[in-house]
Design an enzyme around this catalytic site. Sequence first.
Site, PDB file in Angstrom:
ATOM      1  N   LYS A   1       0.849  -1.193   0.000  1.00 13.52           N
ATOM      2  CA  LYS A   1       0.000   0.000   0.000  1.00 13.52           C
ATOM      3  C   LYS A   1       0.886   1.246   0.000  1.00 13.52           C
ATOM      4  O   LYS A   1       1.969   1.225   0.580  1.00 13.52           O
ATOM      5  CB  LYS A   1      -0.854   0.033   1.287  1.00 13.52           C
ATOM      6  CG  LYS A   1      -2.007  -0.929   1.331  1.00 13.52           C
ATOM      7  CD  LYS A   1      -2.777  -0.761   2.650  1.00 13.52           C
ATOM      8  CE  LYS A   1      -3.864  -1.812   2.827  1.00 13.52           C
ATOM      9  NZ  LYS A   1      -4.973  -1.696   1.857  1.00 13.52           N
TER      10      LYS A   1
ATOM     11  N   ARG B   1      -9.872 -11.760   2.727  1.00 12.63           N
ATOM     12  CA  ARG B   1     -10.756 -12.815   2.233  1.00 12.63           C
ATOM     13  C   ARG B   1     -10.086 -14.183   2.270  1.00 12.63           C
ATOM     14  O   ARG B   1     -10.746 -15.206   2.390  1.00 12.63           O
ATOM     15  CB  ARG B   1     -11.236 -12.451   0.823  1.00 12.63           C
ATOM     16  CG  ARG B   1     -10.121 -12.347  -0.184  1.00 12.63           C
ATOM     17  CD  ARG B   1     -10.545 -11.626  -1.455  1.00 12.63           C
ATOM     18  NE  ARG B   1     -10.675 -10.180  -1.261  1.00 12.63           N
ATOM     19  CZ  ARG B   1     -11.048  -9.326  -2.209  1.00 12.63           C
ATOM     20  NH1 ARG B   1     -11.325  -9.769  -3.430  1.00 12.63           N
ATOM     21  NH2 ARG B   1     -11.139  -8.039  -1.960  1.00 12.63           N
TER      22      ARG B   1
END
Length: 512
Positions: free
Chosen positions: A286, A360
């Site tokens: 990020k 996830r």
Amino acid sequence: MHFSFAAADAAKARADVLVFPLFETDLTDKKSPPRALLSVDKKTRGLLFKTAIGEGFKGKADQTFVFQSHGKVPAARVIFVGLGARAKFTAEILRLAAGRAVKTATRLKAKTASVQLPVVRELDQAIKAVIEGFELGAYRYDRWKTQNKDEKNAPRLDKVQLHLPEGVKKEKAHDAVLAHARLVGEATNWARDLVNEPAGTMTPTILTEEAKAMAKEVGLNIAIGDRKKITELKMGMFLGVARGSVEEPRLVQLSYIPRDPEAAKRAPVCFVGKAITFDSGGLSLKPSDGMLDMKTDMAGSAAVLGAMKVIAHMHPNFPVHAFFGACENMPAGNAYRLGDVLVSRLGKTVEITNTDAEGRLVLGDVLAYANELKPAAIIDLATLTGACIIALGNYIAGAFGGDDQLFYDVSESARLAGEELWRLPVTEFQRDVLKSEVADMKNAGDRAGGAISAALFLKEFVGETPWIHLDIAGPSQSPKERGYFNKGATGYGVRLLVEFIARRTQQLNATA
Ligand code: BES
Ligand code: MN
Ligand code: ZN
């Protein structure tokens, strides 16, 4: 914070602040305000109302007004908090108002407060809202502040007396409502602490220690798995994410099992929380700005922990389990790579197209594991996607899942708890964005409908079990001070999960 019901008239309350939550009509219609307020006003020879009106206080739902009583009544100050129009009243409006009252009182260095409960249809809800609002509103996270001693040692409001509306007799049941609300407030603040704590001091190991201490305190069972156990369980997706960090991953299961053997045999409810204690994005790193807040990527697990802490006291008539897989998502020489194929516990294979879609992966394995208990329902909470924040903003969670009854129950629980959610679709025909050339699926789709793709991914791991996924990336954090919130962690989810269990307990009792 200590709460009790006061026997005396609020006008006679000896407290640093005397709080009146007021509807719009309470200032204009002489029949509308509580009698205690009229008597306070009379003792000030009408100055109280005159000043409030002069200052522009109209009882609007975001207004607060402070009045120095100059010895005209025993309380040093009178605080008005607006509730807006009576016709639009909800318990959440009162909860937010109570939060404003405690923040105002704290700025005035008050240590004790007396609160006049408003006349509303559901008194229990009002008692609950005031207590939760006070408990949550008094929260501050200052453990790492060493310089500003004044701020840190500022007096805390610690004694609150509640005055029942006139003509209402105090009942035993009111004490139970009070005690429960206090537990909910405290547990939510604990969840906020877990989330606000920097990632360096809220590692998977430390988070697990916190869970363990809580379980011991309230009498829940806890099972903790280390990397070896996670490997034995063939949680290849979880292991893939955990690999690049020097912090050891942990698989945690907290369990409440009813004493009654018949109740214990019922199908359980399972909660699953995302517990990425720091999300750097991994090799799909990020940018700094996006990474800054990523200590909060375990807010889902904090919410299920907070809820379990309360649920342990509620003794529901069915089992409740909470799961989380805690790890960090870090870039490293041994980190999972783009293009790697991970083998999940269910055997489904996943091509990694973005290591920042890590939540996830861990959740998929943990959901599959929870599902092995054949639960009646699974609810997961996860700070899963930035896309959900784009869709619904900072205050509303996205709710996914095809089971209409379970959605209704979760949604009603959220409404009663004063937490907002909005249903988003699990669009089946969007599934093709997760199609992989080399494996059964990939872990990330494209930008369009990113929160939906994430939900579609999770759905692969819950089979036919009724399941609701709450994407709490938005509401887990408040961008500013608001009502009972500070800037920072909100503890979103604790209240709605507790409400869900309370409602389900009632429903099962009614049919048993
Ligand atoms: N933890 C983030 C989601 C997030 C973003 C939570 C901002 C709170 C605030 C999650 O792991 C993530 O990085 N999601 C990606 C998914 C994408 C790579 C498919 C995202 O939302 O960009
Ligand atoms: Mn991520
Ligand atoms: Zn994440």
